[in-house]
Design an enzyme around this catalytic site. Structure first.
Site, mmCIF file in Angstrom:
data_model
loop_
_atom_site.group_PDB
_atom_site.id
_atom_site.type_symbol
_atom_site.label_atom_id
_atom_site.label_comp_id
_atom_site.label_asym_id
_atom_site.label_seq_id
_atom_site.Cartn_x
_atom_site.Cartn_y
_atom_site.Cartn_z
ATOM 1 N N GLY A 1 0.775 -1.237 0.000
ATOM 2 C CA GLY A 1 0.000 0.000 0.000
ATOM 3 C C GLY A 1 0.805 1.286 0.000
ATOM 4 O O GLY A 1 0.362 2.293 -0.535
ATOM 5 N N ASP B 1 -6.730 1.247 9.632
ATOM 6 C CA ASP B 1 -8.165 0.997 9.735
ATOM 7 C C ASP B 1 -8.432 0.467 11.154
ATOM 8 O O ASP B 1 -8.493 1.234 12.107
ATOM 9 C CB ASP B 1 -8.532 0.007 8.623
ATOM 10 C CG ASP B 1 -10.021 -0.230 8.483
ATOM 11 O OD1 ASP B 1 -10.803 0.690 8.717
ATOM 12 O OD2 ASP B 1 -10.405 -1.359 8.123
ATOM 13 N N GLY C 1 -6.298 -1.154 12.828
ATOM 14 C CA GLY C 1 -5.014 -1.056 13.519
ATOM 15 C C GLY C 1 -4.360 -2.410 13.757
ATOM 16 O O GLY C 1 -3.227 -2.479 14.251
ATOM 17 N N THR D 1 -3.193 -4.793 11.651
ATOM 18 C CA THR D 1 -1.985 -5.072 10.860
ATOM 19 C C THR D 1 -0.793 -4.288 11.402
ATOM 20 O O THR D 1 0.277 -4.842 11.667
ATOM 21 C CB THR D 1 -2.213 -4.694 9.376
ATOM 22 O OG1 THR D 1 -3.459 -5.229 8.945
ATOM 23 C CG2 THR D 1 -1.098 -5.206 8.500
ATOM 24 N N LEU D 2 -0.995 -2.988 11.567
ATOM 25 C CA LEU D 2 0.097 -2.131 12.009
ATOM 26 C C LEU D 2 0.557 -2.487 13.423
ATOM 27 O O LEU D 2 1.756 -2.470 13.718
ATOM 28 C CB LEU D 2 -0.365 -0.669 11.943
ATOM 29 C CG LEU D 2 0.702 0.388 12.146
ATOM 30 C CD1 LEU D 2 1.872 0.191 11.189
ATOM 31 C CD2 LEU D 2 0.101 1.776 11.949
ATOM 32 N N LYS E 1 -8.239 6.077 9.566
ATOM 33 C CA LYS E 1 -9.698 5.913 9.749
ATOM 34 C C LYS E 1 -9.942 5.691 11.239
ATOM 35 O O LYS E 1 -10.240 4.576 11.680
ATOM 36 C CB LYS E 1 -10.176 4.684 8.967
ATOM 37 C CG LYS E 1 -10.354 4.880 7.504
ATOM 38 C CD LYS E 1 -11.229 3.735 7.003
ATOM 39 C CE LYS E 1 -10.975 3.402 5.578
ATOM 40 N NZ LYS E 1 -11.661 2.159 5.183
ATOM 41 N N ASP F 1 -5.646 -0.132 -2.987
ATOM 42 C CA ASP F 1 -6.280 -0.961 -4.022
ATOM 43 C C ASP F 1 -7.702 -1.383 -3.692
ATOM 44 O O ASP F 1 -8.151 -1.318 -2.550
ATOM 45 C CB ASP F 1 -5.466 -2.245 -4.216
ATOM 46 C CG ASP F 1 -5.671 -3.233 -3.051
ATOM 47 O OD1 ASP F 1 -5.535 -2.803 -1.890
ATOM 48 O OD2 ASP F 1 -6.002 -4.405 -3.317
ATOM 49 N N ARG G 1 -4.264 1.025 -7.785
ATOM 50 C CA ARG G 1 -3.124 1.507 -6.996
ATOM 51 C C ARG G 1 -2.381 2.623 -7.711
ATOM 52 O O ARG G 1 -1.735 3.453 -7.086
ATOM 53 C CB ARG G 1 -2.132 0.363 -6.741
ATOM 54 C CG ARG G 1 -2.626 -0.720 -5.801
ATOM 55 C CD ARG G 1 -1.447 -1.621 -5.446
ATOM 56 N NE ARG G 1 -1.859 -2.881 -4.846
ATOM 57 C CZ ARG G 1 -2.111 -3.052 -3.554
ATOM 58 N NH1 ARG G 1 -2.023 -2.040 -2.722
ATOM 59 N NH2 ARG G 1 -2.456 -4.244 -3.094
HETATM 60 P P1 5GP Z 1 -6.150 -2.739 9.527
HETATM 61 O O1 5GP Z 1 -5.309 -3.889 9.973
HETATM 62 O O2 5GP Z 1 -5.743 -1.418 10.105
HETATM 63 O O3 5GP Z 1 -7.613 -3.006 9.712
HETATM 64 O O4 5GP Z 1 -6.015 -2.694 7.957
HETATM 65 C C1 5GP Z 1 -5.012 -2.018 7.324
HETATM 66 C C2 5GP Z 1 -4.952 -2.433 5.884
HETATM 67 O O5 5GP Z 1 -6.266 -2.662 5.343
HETATM 68 C C3 5GP Z 1 -4.354 -1.310 5.063
HETATM 69 O O6 5GP Z 1 -2.948 -1.366 5.041
HETATM 70 C C4 5GP Z 1 -5.013 -1.543 3.728
HETATM 71 O O7 5GP Z 1 -4.292 -2.525 3.019
HETATM 72 C C5 5GP Z 1 -6.385 -2.109 4.063
HETATM 73 N N1 5GP Z 1 -7.405 -1.053 4.088
HETATM 74 C C6 5GP Z 1 -8.071 -0.563 5.147
HETATM 75 N N2 5GP Z 1 -8.934 0.409 4.784
HETATM 76 C C7 5GP Z 1 -8.799 0.540 3.452
HETATM 77 C C8 5GP Z 1 -9.411 1.403 2.477
HETATM 78 O O8 5GP Z 1 -10.256 2.271 2.738
HETATM 79 N N3 5GP Z 1 -9.000 1.232 1.195
HETATM 80 C C9 5GP Z 1 -8.071 0.315 0.825
HETATM 81 N N4 5GP Z 1 -7.763 0.246 -0.464
HETATM 82 N N5 5GP Z 1 -7.471 -0.502 1.716
HETATM 83 C C10 5GP Z 1 -7.820 -0.383 3.013
#
Ligand code: 5GP
Length: 173
Positions: free
Chosen positions: A41, A99, A101, A103-104, A127, A155, A161
């Site tokens: 990303g 989103d 959090g 993954t991070l 977000k 994506d 992308r």
């Molecule tokens: P988390 O683990 O914070 O829920 O998800 C993070 C990952 O979800 C981001 O690195 C991304 O790959 C994907 N993601 C979350 N929200 C969005 C969005 O609005 N658009 C896209 N394209 N990917 C998202």
């Protein structure tokens, strides 16, 4: 090509990247900065950001993805990990969007386990209202509402992308 309502223009994004880079350059003067891009990303954001940072730095990458089906369990797969020795590095993780959090947070704990000198996080988009895991963000481009966005590295099904701007994605746009 417009895939949905335009949300952030290429110009707005570049202005924000410049602001983030200035703050990072100020904070990392005299430090041993290792900037780590989280792929796929951040494949546009990361190079734009490091190009604008005005202090010496090293760089590396992490390639990660979370399993959509098991997101609640926080299962994150790492395909490539940072190879540098972190014990003498001030690590800056660079992510596209936070989103839940999950993954991070997984990546953060993985890096912390390797005992870097310091660890900070920079994310272009936050977000905030979707957060499930409290992961500290040190540099944030934009706090955005709960829309699915694409472009500038983000994506849908590995498409869009390459757009230089960010759009709100609607399947039947
Ligand atoms: P988390 O683990 O914070 O829920 O998800 C993070 C990952 O979800 C981001 O690195 C991304 O790959 C994907 N993601 C979350 N929200 C969005 C969005 O609005 N658009 C896209 N394209 N990917 C998202």
């Amino acid at each position: 090509m417009i895939v949905g309502k335009p949300f952030l223009s290429a110009g707005q994004i570049q202005t924000k990247v410049g602001e983030l880079a200035r703050a990072i350059s100020r904070d990392y003067a005299g430090k041993n900065l290792l900037a780590v891009g989280i792929l796929k990303g951040s494949f546009m954001f990361f190079p734009d950001l490091v190009r604008s940072i005005e202090v010496p730095l090293m760089l590396d990458f992490i390639i990660a993805s979370s399993y959509v089906k098991s997101q609640t369990t926080g299962e994150v797969k790492i395909y490539y990990d940072v190879r540098e020795d972190l014990s003498d590095k001030d690590v800056l993780l660079v992510d596209d969007i936070v989103d839940t959090g999950i993954t991070l947070n997984h990546i953060r704990e993985r890096i912390l386990a390797r005992a870097p000198l310091s660890l900070k996080i920079c994310a272009l988009l936050d977000k905030k209202e979707r957060r499930e895991v409290d992961v500290p963000l040190d540099y944030v481009g934009y706090v955005i509402p709960n829309h699915y966005v694409v472009g500038y590295g983000l994506d849908y099904d590995n498409k869009y992308r390459n757009l230089p701007y960010i759009s709100i994605f609607r399947k039947k746009a």
